[in-house]
Scaffold this motif. Structure first.
Motif, short mmCIF file in Angstrom:
data_model
loop_
_atom_site.label_atom_id
_atom_site.label_comp_id
_atom_site.label_asym_id
_atom_site.label_seq_id
_atom_site.Cartn_x
_atom_site.Cartn_y
_atom_site.Cartn_z
N ALA A 59 -6.31 37.65 29.36
CA ALA A 59 -6.61 38.63 30.40
C ALA A 59 -7.77 38.15 31.26
O ALA A 59 -8.63 37.40 30.80
N SER A 60 -7.78 38.61 32.49
CA SER A 60 -8.94 38.38 33.33
C SER A 60 -10.00 39.41 32.94
O SER A 60 -9.70 40.43 32.30
N TRP A 61 -11.23 39.15 33.33
CA TRP A 61 -12.30 40.12 33.05
C TRP A 61 -11.97 41.45 33.75
O TRP A 61 -12.24 42.52 33.21
N GLN A 62 -11.37 41.39 34.92
CA GLN A 62 -11.03 42.60 35.66
C GLN A 62 -10.11 43.51 34.84
O GLN A 62 -10.28 44.72 34.84
N ASP A 73 -9.36 48.45 31.81
CA ASP A 73 -8.90 49.08 30.58
C ASP A 73 -9.97 49.93 29.92
O ASP A 73 -9.69 51.01 29.42
N ASN A 74 -11.23 49.45 29.91
CA ASN A 74 -12.31 50.18 29.26
C ASN A 74 -13.64 49.85 29.95
O ASN A 74 -14.38 48.99 29.49
N PRO A 75 -13.96 50.54 31.04
CA PRO A 75 -15.16 50.22 31.82
C PRO A 75 -16.46 50.36 31.02
O PRO A 75 -17.39 49.58 31.23
N THR A 76 -16.55 51.32 30.12
CA THR A 76 -17.78 51.51 29.34
C THR A 76 -18.02 50.33 28.41
O THR A 76 -19.13 49.79 28.34
N LYS A 123 -21.01 47.32 28.58
CA LYS A 123 -21.85 46.97 27.44
C LYS A 123 -21.81 45.46 27.20
O LYS A 123 -22.84 44.82 27.00
N VAL A 124 -20.62 44.88 27.22
CA VAL A 124 -20.48 43.43 27.03
C VAL A 124 -21.26 42.69 28.10
O VAL A 124 -22.05 41.79 27.82
N ARG A 125 -21.04 43.07 29.33
CA ARG A 125 -21.70 42.38 30.44
C ARG A 125 -23.22 42.49 30.34
O ARG A 125 -23.93 41.51 30.58
N ARG A 185 -3.58 42.31 22.35
CA ARG A 185 -2.58 42.97 21.50
C ARG A 185 -2.95 44.41 21.19
O ARG A 185 -2.10 45.30 21.23
N HIS A 186 -4.24 44.65 20.85
CA HIS A 186 -4.66 45.97 20.38
C HIS A 186 -5.41 46.79 21.43
O HIS A 186 -5.61 47.98 21.24
N GLY A 187 -5.88 46.15 22.50
CA GLY A 187 -6.74 46.86 23.44
C GLY A 187 -8.10 47.08 22.80
O GLY A 187 -8.55 46.29 21.95
N TYR A 188 -8.74 48.17 23.16
CA TYR A 188 -10.08 48.49 22.63
C TYR A 188 -9.98 49.09 21.24
O TYR A 188 -9.12 49.94 20.98
N ARG A 189 -10.89 48.66 20.36
CA ARG A 189 -11.00 49.25 19.02
C ARG A 189 -12.48 49.36 18.64
O ARG A 189 -13.30 48.57 19.11
N ARG A 190 -12.80 50.32 17.79
CA ARG A 190 -14.15 50.49 17.25
C ARG A 190 -14.03 50.64 15.75
O ARG A 190 -13.26 51.46 15.25
N ARG A 191 -14.79 49.80 15.02
CA ARG A 191 -14.78 49.83 13.56
C ARG A 191 -16.20 49.81 13.05
O ARG A 191 -17.12 49.41 13.76
#
Length: 153
Positions: free
Chosen positions: A2-5, A10-13, A17-19, A144-150
């Motif tokens: 994927a591109s960063w865009q 998909d998940n701006p928040t 945070k990553v950026r 494959r999974h998109g955003y996840r939180r564990r």
């Protein structure tokens, strides 16, 4: 990939945070693969611009030779120490992995032989200490999974 865009869309928040973790300092750590397949880590700088993650490499560097031979990379944000008395206030660290795609040298750039790349992202993650400070929180994104939180104790 994927591109960063796509990740920002998909998940701006999470993307913000990553950026912010990558932007916390100039020097990041990049892992490349040597000719024999063993890992090599090097310093690098990168930019988030126009929906892409980009970086460059000096002409003749081992990092550049590695990437041109095998474009798989992993990049780690600058390392910040957690506060000893309040580890839950640590913003965490970020990592991303993907494929470095070589781009044309920018017009007028005097660095003959240098390499310029964008990263097609396969995965990105943020790890930080939870509150209370008895567990880790791992936020991630992959195609494959998109955003996840564990969490992990």
């Amino acid at each position: 990939m994927a591109s960063w865009q796509q990740i920002e869309d998909d998940n701006p928040t999470f993307a913000a945070k990553v950026r912010s973790l990558f932007d916390a300092g100039t020097n990041k750590t990049i892992a490349t693969l040597r000719r024999d397949g063993s890992p090599r880590i090097s310093g690098t700088e990168l930019k988030f611009e126009a929906g892409e993650i980009t970086f460059g490499s000096m002409s003749g560097s081992m990092k550049l030779l590695d990437i041109r031979r095998d474009p798989r990379v992993a990049i780690h944000s600058p390392t910040l120490e957690p506060p000893a008395d309040h580890p839950e206030q640590w913003p965490g660290d970020a990592k991303l992995a993907g494929t470095a795609i070589e781009m044309p040298r920018p017009e007028g750039d005097p660095h003959e032989g240098a390499g310029y790349f964008r990263v097609d992202v396969s995965e990105v993650s943020v790890t930080y200490v939870g509150n209370p400070a008895d567990h880790l929180v791992i936020e991630s994104w992959d195609a494959r999974h998109g955003y996840r939180r564990r969490t992990r104790k």
